[in-house]
Design an enzyme around this catalytic site. Structure first.
Site, PDB file in Angstrom:
ATOM      1  N   HIS A  21      61.949 -28.836  35.258  1.00  0.00           N
ATOM      2  CA  HIS A  21      60.588 -28.878  35.042  1.00  0.00           C
ATOM      3  C   HIS A  21      59.780 -30.156  35.166  1.00  0.00           C
ATOM      4  O   HIS A  21      60.559 -31.198  34.964  1.00  0.00           O
ATOM      5  CB  HIS A  21      59.886 -27.610  34.293  1.00  0.00           C
ATOM      6  CG  HIS A  21      60.080 -27.919  32.960  1.00  0.00           C
ATOM      7  ND1 HIS A  21      59.771 -28.978  32.247  1.00  0.00           N
ATOM      8  CD2 HIS A  21      60.719 -27.196  31.927  1.00  0.00           C
ATOM      9  CE1 HIS A  21      60.101 -29.161  30.878  1.00  0.00           C
ATOM     10  NE2 HIS A  21      60.935 -27.813  30.765  1.00  0.00           N
ATOM     11  N   HIS A  24      60.870 -32.347  32.070  1.00  0.00           N
ATOM     12  CA  HIS A  24      61.987 -33.469  32.297  1.00  0.00           C
ATOM     13  C   HIS A  24      61.947 -34.650  33.262  1.00  0.00           C
ATOM     14  O   HIS A  24      62.429 -35.633  32.976  1.00  0.00           O
ATOM     15  CB  HIS A  24      63.181 -32.631  32.818  1.00  0.00           C
ATOM     16  CG  HIS A  24      63.553 -31.318  32.327  1.00  0.00           C
ATOM     17  ND1 HIS A  24      63.634 -30.185  33.015  1.00  0.00           N
ATOM     18  CD2 HIS A  24      64.140 -31.211  31.027  1.00  0.00           C
ATOM     19  CE1 HIS A  24      63.934 -29.262  31.773  1.00  0.00           C
ATOM     20  NE2 HIS A  24      64.321 -29.706  30.710  1.00  0.00           N
ATOM     21  N   CYS A 130      69.698 -20.971  15.640  1.00  0.00           N
ATOM     22  CA  CYS A 130      68.924 -20.761  16.699  1.00  0.00           C
ATOM     23  C   CYS A 130      69.836 -21.209  17.912  1.00  0.00           C
ATOM     24  O   CYS A 130      70.064 -22.264  18.007  1.00  0.00           O
ATOM     25  CB  CYS A 130      67.640 -21.417  16.934  1.00  0.00           C
ATOM     26  SG  CYS A 130      66.897 -21.232  18.672  1.00  0.00           S
ATOM     27  N   CYS A 133      68.282 -23.803  20.082  1.00  0.00           N
ATOM     28  CA  CYS A 133      68.082 -25.193  19.697  1.00  0.00           C
ATOM     29  C   CYS A 133      69.416 -25.644  19.732  1.00  0.00           C
ATOM     30  O   CYS A 133      69.716 -26.734  19.318  1.00  0.00           O
ATOM     31  CB  CYS A 133      67.375 -25.087  18.363  1.00  0.00           C
ATOM     32  SG  CYS A 133      65.813 -24.903  18.505  1.00  0.00           S
ATOM     33  N   CYS A 155      62.466 -18.546  15.690  1.00  0.00           N
ATOM     34  CA  CYS A 155      62.409 -20.128  15.791  1.00  0.00           C
ATOM     35  C   CYS A 155      61.068 -20.448  16.351  1.00  0.00           C
ATOM     36  O   CYS A 155      60.445 -20.034  17.071  1.00  0.00           O
ATOM     37  CB  CYS A 155      63.679 -20.512  16.930  1.00  0.00           C
ATOM     38  SG  CYS A 155      63.445 -22.284  17.280  1.00  0.00           S
ATOM     39  N   HIS A 158      61.497 -21.804  19.819  1.00  0.00           N
ATOM     40  CA  HIS A 158      61.818 -20.739  21.017  1.00  0.00           C
ATOM     41  C   HIS A 158      60.934 -19.501  21.101  1.00  0.00           C
ATOM     42  O   HIS A 158      61.160 -18.672  21.740  1.00  0.00           O
ATOM     43  CB  HIS A 158      63.247 -20.686  20.935  1.00  0.00           C
ATOM     44  CG  HIS A 158      63.946 -21.895  21.694  1.00  0.00           C
ATOM     45  ND1 HIS A 158      64.357 -22.999  20.803  1.00  0.00           N
ATOM     46  CD2 HIS A 158      64.016 -22.213  22.863  1.00  0.00           C
ATOM     47  CE1 HIS A 158      64.983 -23.872  21.485  1.00  0.00           C
ATOM     48  NE2 HIS A 158      64.761 -23.361  22.622  1.00  0.00           N
ATOM     49  N   LYS A 305      52.938 -26.437  25.553  1.00  0.00           N
ATOM     50  CA  LYS A 305      53.953 -27.301  26.045  1.00  0.00           C
ATOM     51  C   LYS A 305      54.512 -26.803  27.147  1.00  0.00           C
ATOM     52  O   LYS A 305      54.857 -25.634  27.332  1.00  0.00           O
ATOM     53  CB  LYS A 305      54.877 -27.422  24.503  1.00  0.00           C
ATOM     54  CG  LYS A 305      56.038 -28.212  24.919  1.00  0.00           C
ATOM     55  CD  LYS A 305      57.371 -27.892  24.218  1.00  0.00           C
ATOM     56  CE  LYS A 305      58.564 -28.806  24.603  1.00  0.00           C
ATOM     57  NZ  LYS A 305      59.800 -28.666  23.837  1.00  0.00           N
ATOM     58  N   LYS A 308      60.503 -23.984  30.473  1.00  0.00           N
ATOM     59  CA  LYS A 308      60.673 -22.823  31.143  1.00  0.00           C
ATOM     60  C   LYS A 308      60.362 -21.572  30.262  1.00  0.00           C
ATOM     61  O   LYS A 308      60.007 -20.713  30.708  1.00  0.00           O
ATOM     62  CB  LYS A 308      62.063 -22.726  31.446  1.00  0.00           C
ATOM     63  CG  LYS A 308      62.525 -21.744  32.429  1.00  0.00           C
ATOM     64  CD  LYS A 308      62.062 -22.159  33.782  1.00  0.00           C
ATOM     65  CE  LYS A 308      62.555 -21.054  34.995  1.00  0.00           C
ATOM     66  NZ  LYS A 308      61.522 -20.696  35.755  1.00  0.00           N
TER      67      LYS A 308
HETATM   68 ZN   LIG Z   1      64.996 -22.655  18.640  1.00  0.00          ZN
END
Ligand SMILES: [Zn+2]
Length: 522
Positions: A21, A24, A130, A133, A155, A158, A305, A308
């Protein structure tokens, strides 16, 4: 150890199972602009990017897709990650995959050396893990879940529940390095930048470091621990080592000596891995720490942020298909202060494209070339007597080159563009005041016309050289039209004002054509 004129720059290696995306692409473009600038300055430059292919998350995705993790990685590299680099015109010198033999073999070598030196021991670990992560979370890293995860801890990055894992693991004695890291941060304030990221990391390390669990037994998609093949290496420990395995660690020591240490460009959310775990690993191995870890900000779309998992991902080619890769590169480098969060919007992109690229720089280039063709038959005239206006522009060219170079040196890409744009604006203003179209009507103004045209051609050539790291496609076309000698990427950028031309110009199609429809615009 490399001297001051060598410049080794890296991006993070990207997880293959993500789809690229614009977040990156932003990291890639910023690193690419810095690499191109240094390369064009004649510095011994090496630009590394690549993919991170091990770990439980990738194993799960591959299994869900009915293929082996290596097949999954091969597919994603070929269909998503390599094409991303082409889409946004990335000039990387190397592309490392953590499944490369040069990487896997030398991760094992590194680990064995740490083990032999006594920095690794066996222990039990229980914690909240996680998978997103790929790391154990401290209770303070968790937040209350919402929606389907109401009532459980998730998390913070996430927004998904963590797993309680218990493992017999190998541990790296990271706690041994707390004081040495704090000394490093204090004696070299540039080591972590920007300041906001630095402050956060210093505060984190001041609370004291725990030892780091560096192996996993619960899955096998990873690099085997060399003395115990029932364990694979923790994915971050594996991934961080790409920066030295790609540079020749273990395989070409002379090359490694030449290149290392590197400047690491990373998102601020992973700066901690790069500025804490990574230098501690290097210290344990007796290697130099990185030159710098720069944690850039997040791209925000509608205040969130870009990622995806938050469903706000925008594919880079959605932008480049309409605006082109140069506009993509210019927009993210000029609209966002590198190191701070920045908001992306189609409206802002479209407005800047029109005002700055099409009307500002593109129109200047087109006008200057058209006037030389129309008034002096395409031959670039010599300047005659210079007035204060011309002397001022020549001086500005030098000032802008120095300012932009100093800005790049501190990774302030947007400041470099702000400096360069002074020259765009001054040249446009100069043409308005000098009115070459009027001078062209009177034969007695011929000498003055020639001076004006010589001055603007010179200024536009300097702009082309200075902007070539940011908008390589447009400046290559412009260079050709200006009769610039050689390949623009070979013109020394720190002497951009000394560029050479053959003395003739050629017609130039608009560098930034009008964009009629803007897909995705509100
Ligand atoms: Zn995470």
């Amino acid at each position: 150890m490399s001297d001051g004129s060598s410049f080794y720059i890296t991006t993070p290696i990207f997880y293959v199972n993500d789809v690229p995306h614009i977040g990156h692409a932003y990291t890639e473009v910023a690193s690419d602009v810095l690499a191109r600038w240094h390369r064009q300055a004649g510095d011994d430059t090496w630009f590394l990017t690549g993919t991170d292919e091990h770990g439980q998350k990738i194993l799960r995705t591959a299994t869900a897709n009915g293929v082996s993790p290596k097949e999954w990685a091969d597919r994603l590299v070929a269909t998503a990650w390599q094409p991303l680099l082409a889409t946004i015109d990335i000039s990387n010198d190397d592309f490392i995959r953590t499944t490369d033999e040069r990487h896997e073999k030398n991760v094992q070598l590194f680990l064995q050396r740490l083990f032999d030196a006594g920095y690794i021991y066996t222990g039990d670990y229980e914690g909240f893990y996680c998978v997103g992560c790929e790391e154990y979370k401290q209770p303070t890293d968790l937040v209350d879940g919402t929606g389907q995860y109401e009532g459980v801890q998730v998390c913070a990055i996430h927004s998904k529940p963590v797993e309680l894992l218990q493992e017999r693991n190998y541990f790296f004695r990271m706690s041994d390095f707390t004081d040495r890291l704090l000394d490093l941060y204090e004696s070299n304030p540039e080591f972590i930048q920007p300041e906001s990221v630095r402050n956060e990391i210093v505060a984190f390390v001041r609370r004291g470091l725990n030892d780091l669990s560096i192996s996993r037994q619960s899955f096998d998609w990873g690099i085997k621990v060399p003395w115990d093949d029932t364990h694979v290496v923790y994915v971050w420990f594996d991934a961080l080592l790409n920066y030295i395995t790609a540079a020749g660690y273990g395989s070409d020591d002379a090359r490694f000596e030449e290149l290392w240490p590197a400047t690491h460009i990373v998102g601020k959310d992973i700066a901690r891995f790069h500025a804490v775990i990574w230098p501690a690993m290097l210290m344990a191995a007796g290697l130099a720490v990185p030159k710098q870890v720069f944690g850039h900000g997040w791209l925000l779309v509608g205040g969130e942020k870009m990622s995806k998992s938050k469903l706000t991902g925008i594919a880079p080619n959605q932008i480049t298909d309409t605006f082109g890769s140069d506009a993509f590169r210019y927009y993210f480098m000029s609209a966002i202060t590198f190191g701070q969060d920045g908001s992306f919007s189609w409206e802002d992109l479209s407005a800047r494209y029109q005002a700055e690229l099409a009307n500002g720089f593109g129109n200047l280039a087109s006008r200057v070339i058209a006037m030389v063709i129309k008034y002096v038959d395409g031959r670039v005239p010599d300047a005659g007597t210079l007035t204060d206006a011309e002397e001022g522009l020549r001086a500005l060219e030098r000032t802008v080159v120095a300012e932009a170079d100093a800005a790049i040196e501190r990774l302030a890409i947007q400041d470099a563009l702000t400096s360069i744009w002074q020259l765009v604006d001054q040249l446009n203003g100069y043409i308005t005041v000098q009115e070459p179209w009027k001078l062209s009507k009177n034969p007695e103004d011929r000498a003055r016309l020639e001076t004006v045209l010589a001055t603007v051609v010179h200024g536009v050539g300097t702009l082309a050289v200075l902007l070539s790291p940011v908008i390589p496609e447009a400046t290559t076309k412009l260079w050709q039209a200006l009769g610039g000698v050689g390949d623009i990427a070979d013109v020394p950028i720190r002497q951009a004002y000394d560029w050479q031309g053959v003395g003739r110009v050629e017609a130039l199609a608009p560098l930034f054509p009008r964009v009629e429809t803007i897909e995705g615009a509100a």
